[in-house]
Design a protein around this motif. Structure first.
Motif, PDB file in Angstrom:
ATOM      1  N   ILE A   8       0.861  -1.187   0.000  1.00  0.00           N
ATOM      2  CA  ILE A   8       0.000   0.000   0.000  1.00  0.00           C
ATOM      3  C   ILE A   8       0.894   1.232   0.000  1.00  0.00           C
ATOM      4  CG2 ILE A   8      -1.726   1.295   1.272  1.00  0.00           C
ATOM      5  CD1 ILE A   8      -2.652  -1.386   2.424  1.00  0.00           C
ATOM      6  N   GLN A   9       0.679   2.105  -0.957  1.00  0.00           N
ATOM      7  CA  GLN A   9       1.459   3.334  -1.060  1.00  0.00           C
ATOM      8  C   GLN A   9       0.779   4.448  -0.260  1.00  0.00           C
ATOM      9  OE1 GLN A   9       4.433   3.751  -2.623  1.00  0.00           O
ATOM     10  NE2 GLN A   9       4.428   1.579  -3.073  1.00  0.00           N
ATOM     11  N   GLN A  10       1.592   5.231   0.443  1.00  0.00           N
ATOM     12  CA  GLN A  10       1.067   6.384   1.161  1.00  0.00           C
ATOM     13  C   GLN A  10       0.657   7.460   0.154  1.00  0.00           C
ATOM     14  OE1 GLN A  10       0.406   6.610   4.257  1.00  0.00           O
ATOM     15  NE2 GLN A  10       1.470   4.835   5.040  1.00  0.00           N
ATOM     16  N   VAL A  11      -0.402   8.175   0.483  1.00  0.00           N
ATOM     17  CA  VAL A  11      -0.899   9.243  -0.383  1.00  0.00           C
ATOM     18  C   VAL A  11      -0.645  10.575   0.309  1.00  0.00           C
ATOM     19  CG1 VAL A  11      -2.913  10.191  -1.542  1.00  0.00           C
ATOM     20  CG2 VAL A  11      -2.660   7.721  -1.320  1.00  0.00           C
ATOM     21  N   TYR A  12       0.037  11.469  -0.370  1.00  0.00           N
ATOM     22  CA  TYR A  12       0.368  12.792   0.169  1.00  0.00           C
ATOM     23  C   TYR A  12      -0.500  13.832  -0.545  1.00  0.00           C
ATOM     24  CZ  TYR A  12       4.332  10.303   2.073  1.00  0.00           C
ATOM     25  OH  TYR A  12       5.109   9.411   2.767  1.00  0.00           O
TER      26      TYR A  12
END
Length: 115
Positions: A8-12
């Motif tokens: 899961i990629q972090q969303v900024y």
């Protein structure tokens, strides 16, 4: 069979933080004069983080009150002498920390009061 865990990629995408460096105003000959120049260093997307009890405890030991904590992607060199502007509100940078697990830089902020 069990499914392999997905990464899961972090969303900024919580907003833009503008990092500003304050410098002493000088005249044409390099002599310091009254006032401060504000120079924008960078504008970076961030994600909000929650303040932990440890963050609050150490800030109170220095007689400061933290208002928020944000993180930006990657390892950034950020000075605690800079300002962070979020939604036209100026914040002083209290502490920065690089989190190698998430590969992000965490920034603890104090809101600047207009007293």
């Amino acid at each position: 069979m069990l499914k392999k865990p997905e990464i899961i990629q972090q969303v900024y995408n919580d907003g833009l933080v503008e990092l500003i460096k304050r410098t002493q105003k000088t005249d044409d000959y390099g002599t310091p004069i009254g006032g401060v120049d504000k120079v924008t260093i960078d504008k970076v997307w961030f994600r909000d983080l929650s303040l932990t009890a440890t963050d609050t405890f150490y800030a109170h030991a220095d007689d400061t009150d933290l208002t928020s904590k944000v993180s930006v992607r990657g390892k950034m060199k950020i000075s605690t002498k800079w300002l962070a502007v979020i939604d036209d509100t100026e914040h002083e940078i209290y502490r920065t920390y690089y989190n190698p697990k998430n590969k992000e830089t965490e920034i603890s902020l104090m809101e600047v009061s207009d007293e």
